[in-house]
Scaffold this motif. Structure first.
Motif, PDB file in Angstrom:
ATOM      1  N   SER A   1      39.699  35.661  11.409  1.00 53.57           N
ATOM      2  CA  SER A   1      40.145  36.334  10.277  1.00 53.57           C
ATOM      3  C   SER A   1      39.130  35.791   9.101  1.00 53.57           C
ATOM      4  O   SER A   1      39.408  36.201   8.040  1.00 53.57           O
ATOM      5  CB  SER A   1      41.615  36.064   9.876  1.00 53.57           C
ATOM      6  N   GLY A   2      38.370  34.654   9.416  1.00 54.42           N
ATOM      7  CA  GLY A   2      37.594  34.246   8.140  1.00 54.42           C
ATOM      8  C   GLY A   2      38.035  32.920   7.239  1.00 54.42           C
ATOM      9  O   GLY A   2      37.215  32.796   6.512  1.00 54.42           O
ATOM     10  N   LYS A   3      38.934  32.288   7.994  1.00 56.59           N
ATOM     11  CA  LYS A   3      39.573  31.113   7.477  1.00 56.59           C
ATOM     12  C   LYS A   3      38.434  29.966   7.566  1.00 56.59           C
ATOM     13  O   LYS A   3      38.078  29.434   6.401  1.00 56.59           O
ATOM     14  CB  LYS A   3      40.623  30.424   8.226  1.00 56.59           C
TER      15      LYS A   3
ATOM     16  N   PHE B   1      34.140  36.948  -2.854  1.00 57.69           N
ATOM     17  CA  PHE B   1      33.386  36.450  -1.943  1.00 57.69           C
ATOM     18  C   PHE B   1      33.055  37.011  -0.783  1.00 57.69           C
ATOM     19  O   PHE B   1      34.265  37.473  -0.110  1.00 57.69           O
ATOM     20  CB  PHE B   1      33.842  35.018  -1.635  1.00 57.69           C
ATOM     21  N   THR B   2      32.058  37.385  -0.216  1.00 54.26           N
ATOM     22  CA  THR B   2      31.793  38.240   0.930  1.00 54.26           C
ATOM     23  C   THR B   2      30.800  37.472   1.618  1.00 54.26           C
ATOM     24  O   THR B   2      29.553  37.137   1.258  1.00 54.26           O
ATOM     25  CB  THR B   2      31.230  39.624   0.665  1.00 54.26           C
ATOM     26  N   LYS B   3      30.927  37.631   2.955  1.00 52.98           N
ATOM     27  CA  LYS B   3      30.054  36.886   4.075  1.00 52.98           C
ATOM     28  C   LYS B   3      29.882  37.713   5.338  1.00 52.98           C
ATOM     29  O   LYS B   3      30.985  38.209   5.924  1.00 52.98           O
ATOM     30  CB  LYS B   3      30.632  35.516   4.563  1.00 52.98           C
ATOM     31  N   ARG B   4      28.819  38.382   5.302  1.00 54.77           N
ATOM     32  CA  ARG B   4      28.220  39.139   6.651  1.00 54.77           C
ATOM     33  C   ARG B   4      27.500  38.247   7.474  1.00 54.77           C
ATOM     34  O   ARG B   4      26.526  37.470   7.063  1.00 54.77           O
ATOM     35  CB  ARG B   4      27.375  39.956   6.118  1.00 54.77           C
TER      36      ARG B   4
ATOM     37  N   LEU C   1      45.104  35.708   5.406  1.00 53.33           N
ATOM     38  CA  LEU C   1      43.976  36.313   5.506  1.00 53.33           C
ATOM     39  C   LEU C   1      43.750  37.141   6.706  1.00 53.33           C
ATOM     40  O   LEU C   1      44.132  36.670   7.878  1.00 53.33           O
ATOM     41  CB  LEU C   1      42.934  35.266   5.521  1.00 53.33           C
ATOM     42  N   VAL C   2      43.365  38.290   6.617  1.00 56.49           N
ATOM     43  CA  VAL C   2      43.400  39.099   7.914  1.00 56.49           C
ATOM     44  C   VAL C   2      42.210  40.137   7.926  1.00 56.49           C
ATOM     45  O   VAL C   2      41.989  40.813   7.046  1.00 56.49           O
ATOM     46  CB  VAL C   2      44.830  40.158   8.148  1.00 56.49           C
TER      47      VAL C   2
ATOM     48  N   ALA D   1      32.696  38.950   7.953  1.00 51.56           N
ATOM     49  CA  ALA D   1      33.514  38.013   8.416  1.00 51.56           C
ATOM     50  C   ALA D   1      34.642  37.675   7.277  1.00 51.56           C
ATOM     51  O   ALA D   1      35.830  37.571   7.440  1.00 51.56           O
ATOM     52  CB  ALA D   1      32.842  36.701   8.496  1.00 51.56           C
ATOM     53  N   VAL D   2      34.039  37.732   6.043  1.00 50.04           N
ATOM     54  CA  VAL D   2      34.860  37.750   4.993  1.00 50.04           C
ATOM     55  C   VAL D   2      34.821  38.793   3.744  1.00 50.04           C
ATOM     56  O   VAL D   2      33.336  39.048   3.674  1.00 50.04           O
ATOM     57  CB  VAL D   2      35.033  36.465   4.205  1.00 50.04           C
ATOM     58  N   ASP D   3      35.821  39.516   3.446  1.00 46.76           N
ATOM     59  CA  ASP D   3      35.471  40.924   2.525  1.00 46.76           C
ATOM     60  C   ASP D   3      35.944  40.668   1.290  1.00 46.76           C
ATOM     61  O   ASP D   3      37.171  40.774   1.005  1.00 46.76           O
ATOM     62  CB  ASP D   3      36.159  41.946   3.243  1.00 46.76           C
ATOM     63  N   ALA D   4      34.987  40.389   0.177  1.00 46.71           N
ATOM     64  CA  ALA D   4      35.644  40.519  -1.183  1.00 46.71           C
ATOM     65  C   ALA D   4      36.849  39.628  -1.458  1.00 46.71           C
ATOM     66  O   ALA D   4      37.690  40.179  -2.051  1.00 46.71           O
ATOM     67  CB  ALA D   4      35.627  41.734  -1.748  1.00 46.71           C
ATOM     68  N   LEU D   5      36.737  38.185  -1.065  1.00 47.80           N
ATOM     69  CA  LEU D   5      38.004  37.164  -1.312  1.00 47.80           C
ATOM     70  C   LEU D   5      37.956  36.927  -2.611  1.00 47.80           C
ATOM     71  O   LEU D   5      37.011  36.362  -3.092  1.00 47.80           O
ATOM     72  CB  LEU D   5      37.761  36.092  -0.076  1.00 47.80           C
TER      73      LEU D   5
END
Ligand code: ADP
Ligand code: MG
Lengths: 307, 279
Positions: A38-40, A7-10, A201-202, A16-20
């Motif tokens: 950190s994208g929580k 999951f990635t959100k730009r 998550l960082v 904001a979140v990179d390949a979770l």
């Protein structure tokens, strides 16, 4: 039950979140821990169907469906970090509205108001509620359908003491009933003791998943003791290094990094070498530093000291 | 009790909230007071009897409606549909599509504003039937229908503006709504007439006809005046329009089509925009 798949959100150019990638299994209680930004929230809101992934997917329920599908959300309840309700409505009217939407049974209204300690205030307009009461009303709405999946954003930061009691009680009961709970937090507190796993998550990346005990130990490893001596000699330093190889001298102080367990032994060595202690301070490991180390790379915890 | 569909639950809630909102109540009062004042004084000033003089009153009422109704629908719509952070999150995390929530809210808002206008038209209608008798009533209904059409159109436009404001805050959406109102109600006619004055008469009248259909405010104004037969009060654009549609039936059909498109297209675009937005 909740599956983040790369999951990635730009937001614009910002990631904001990179390949979770992480799976929250049925019946599990998981805490999403990380510093601010950190994208929580982004990760949690995506599971609640509020945010669309830029890449990858977030599946909820059994079998997993994309959270953006309304039918998938039948399995979910979400409590935002800060809720707002129409000020003119009473707490009961707010709950009744969501009860009608969810098709929950009629007795649930009183049950959830009592659960959120709002049974006395249910008929007052939300306008007259304190911030803590509004958030508890949000909690009441979130537990209304008794969903298989419950998502809570920063419950420990947002809830007042009465709300926290309800929250702890809720998580325990859900665990007993085999229900899934995912919540976020930015500090390691009591709440994380409730979690079976803590995902750290960082900067939008998953730094690792740990149990509460593992994380607490790592944190303790990052503490230190600072001893002021009447006269510091090389023999003393050598003696202390027998029990703590990374002990150093900073000005007039002897610094002993590591867990609390090493400290009494270091003090014994100092005394045996004839040192006279005139001052002593200790510092516990800081979560923000641990976060930084976790992102910098997993060096394991062989090296307990700080540079 | 039978379980109500989420659409109806949302519509009912929005109707209750909008009816209790200070904005709607102020609108009902202002609109009612002005309608009553226009209806009674307009009639008295024209100094006449019977329905002919009603036309003149109705023309003033049409001006009032085309000014006030778009403004209120836009403002009430944006206030309700561009909610502050935290209000939308809980709602949109429910197992109901955003489209259903949006259309439910729009219906509730429409009914609340219609009720508020009912008060205004009731007051004006009372004044008119007192002076002009029942003959005015049918024509008066044309005006009410026009008013409801404008309400639907500008609520749909408000929905479209609000869907774009998701996550940007309400102040920006309100500013855009005010600009839209000013453009549709004030600027558009001035611009169309100015442009027409530079054209040869054939192209000019085609432009004016187009302008009546393109702008929902002009479409409803023309339609209402047509219904009331206040042709004497017609502007150049409306006369050109009537010539081109060759009579009232054609004109009515064109106007109805314009209004329907102006409700359906913005509402559909709003739903699509909302479905794609991050909340
Ligand atoms: N709607 C948004 N538009 C632009 N940037 C956003 C938006 N939401 C979050 N961000 C950014 O994404 C990052 C992650 O935010 P968030 O998920 O809220 O973090 P956390 O909840 O861990 O504090 C932050 O840098 C934040 O500024
Ligand atoms: Mg957050």
């Amino acid at each position: 039950m909740i599956a983040y798949r790369a999951f990635t959100k730009r937001f614009g150019r910002q990631v904001a979140v990179d390949a979770l990638t992480i799976d929250v299994r049925a019946g599990e209680t998981v805490a999403l821990l990380g510093p601010n930004g950190s994208g929580k929230t982004t990760s949690l809101k995506t599971a609640a169907g509020l945010i669309h992934p830029s890449a990858g997917e977030v599946l909820v329920g059994e079998p997993g469906l994309p959270a953006s599908k309304p039918s998938a959300r039948q399995a979910c309840s979400f409590l935002p970090q800060k809720v707002l309700f129409p000020e003119a409505l009473s707490g009961r009217e707010v709950v009744e509205f969501y009860r009608a939407i969810r098709g929950a049974s009629g007795e649930r209204t009183d049950e959830v108001l009592r659960f959120a300690s709002l049974n006395g205030a249910g008929d007052r307009p939300v306008r007259t509620y304190s911030g803590g009461m509004v958030q508890r009303l949000g909690l009441a709405v979130a537990v209304l359908p008794d969903s298989p999946i419950l998502l809570l954003d920063e419950p420990t930061a947002a809830l007042d003491p009465a709300g926290l009691v309800a929250f702890y009680d809720l998580v325990e009961r859900r665990r007993g009933a085999g229900r899934t709970t995912l919540f976020t937090s930015h500090q390691l507190g009591d709440a994380e003791r409730l979690a079976d796993r803590i995902a750290v998550l960082v900067d939008g990346r998953l730094a690792g998943t740990f149990t509460e005990r593992e994380l607490a130990t790592r944190l303790a490893d990052r503490g230190s003791m600072r001893v002021r001596l009447e006269r510091l000699t090389a023999t003393m330093l050598a003696a202390v290094r027998e029990v703590c190889p990374h002990a150093t001298v900073e000005g007039a102080d002897l610094v002993v990094p590591g867990t609390a367990a090493v400290r009494p032994r270091a003090l014994e060595k100092i005394q045996a070498a004839g040192g006279i202690v005139t001052g002593l301070t200790t510092e516990e490991g800081r979560l923000d530093r641990l976060f930084l180390e976790l992102v910098a790379g997993e060096g394991g915890d062989a090296d307990g000291g700080r540079a | 009790m039978r379980r109500l569909a989420p659409f109806a639950v949302v519509a009912r809630q929005e109707f209750v909230l909008a009816s209790q909102s200070r904005w709607t109540q102020i609108f009902a009062l202002v609109f009612g007071g002005l309608s009553f004042a226009v209806a009674s004084s307009g009639y008295i000033l024209s100094g006449g009897h019977g329905v002919q003089d009603f036309a003149r009153t109705a023309v003033s009422l049409v001006q009032l409606v085309t000014l006030l109704v778009p403004l209120t629908s836009l403002l009430v719509g944006v206030m309700a549909l561009a909610p502050e952070r935290g209000a939308a999150e809980l709602m949109f995390s429910q197992p109901v599509s955003r489209r259903t929530i949006l259309f439910g809210k729009l219906l509730g808002l429409f009914l609340a504003l219609a009720a508020a206008q009912g008060i205004g038209f009731g007051a004006a209608g009372l004044a008119i039937s007192w002076e002009a008798g029942d003959e005015g009533a049918a024509r008066f209904l044309m005006l009410a229908a026009g008013s409801l059409a404008l309400t639907a159109v500008f609520l749909a436009v408000a929905a479209w503006i609000s869907a774009g404001a998701q996550g940007h805050g309400r102040a920006r959406a309100l500013a855009i709504a005010l600009a839209a109102w000013f453009g549709a109600v004030v600027l558009f006619d001035v611009a169309a007439l100015a442009a027409a004055s530079f054209l040869r008469s054939g192209s000019a009248s085609r432009l004016l006809v187009a302008s009546v259909l393109v702008n929902p405010v002009d479409a409803v104004r023309t339609g209402a005046l047509l219904g009331i037969e206040g042709v004497t009060a017609f502007g150049a654009a409306s006369l050109a329009f009537l010539r081109l549609t060759r009579g009232t039936a054609g004109a009515a059909a064109a106007i109805t089509a314009s209004v329907i498109l102006w409700v359906a297209v913005p509402a559909w675009l709003a739903a699509r925009r909302l479905e794609r937005a991050d909340v």
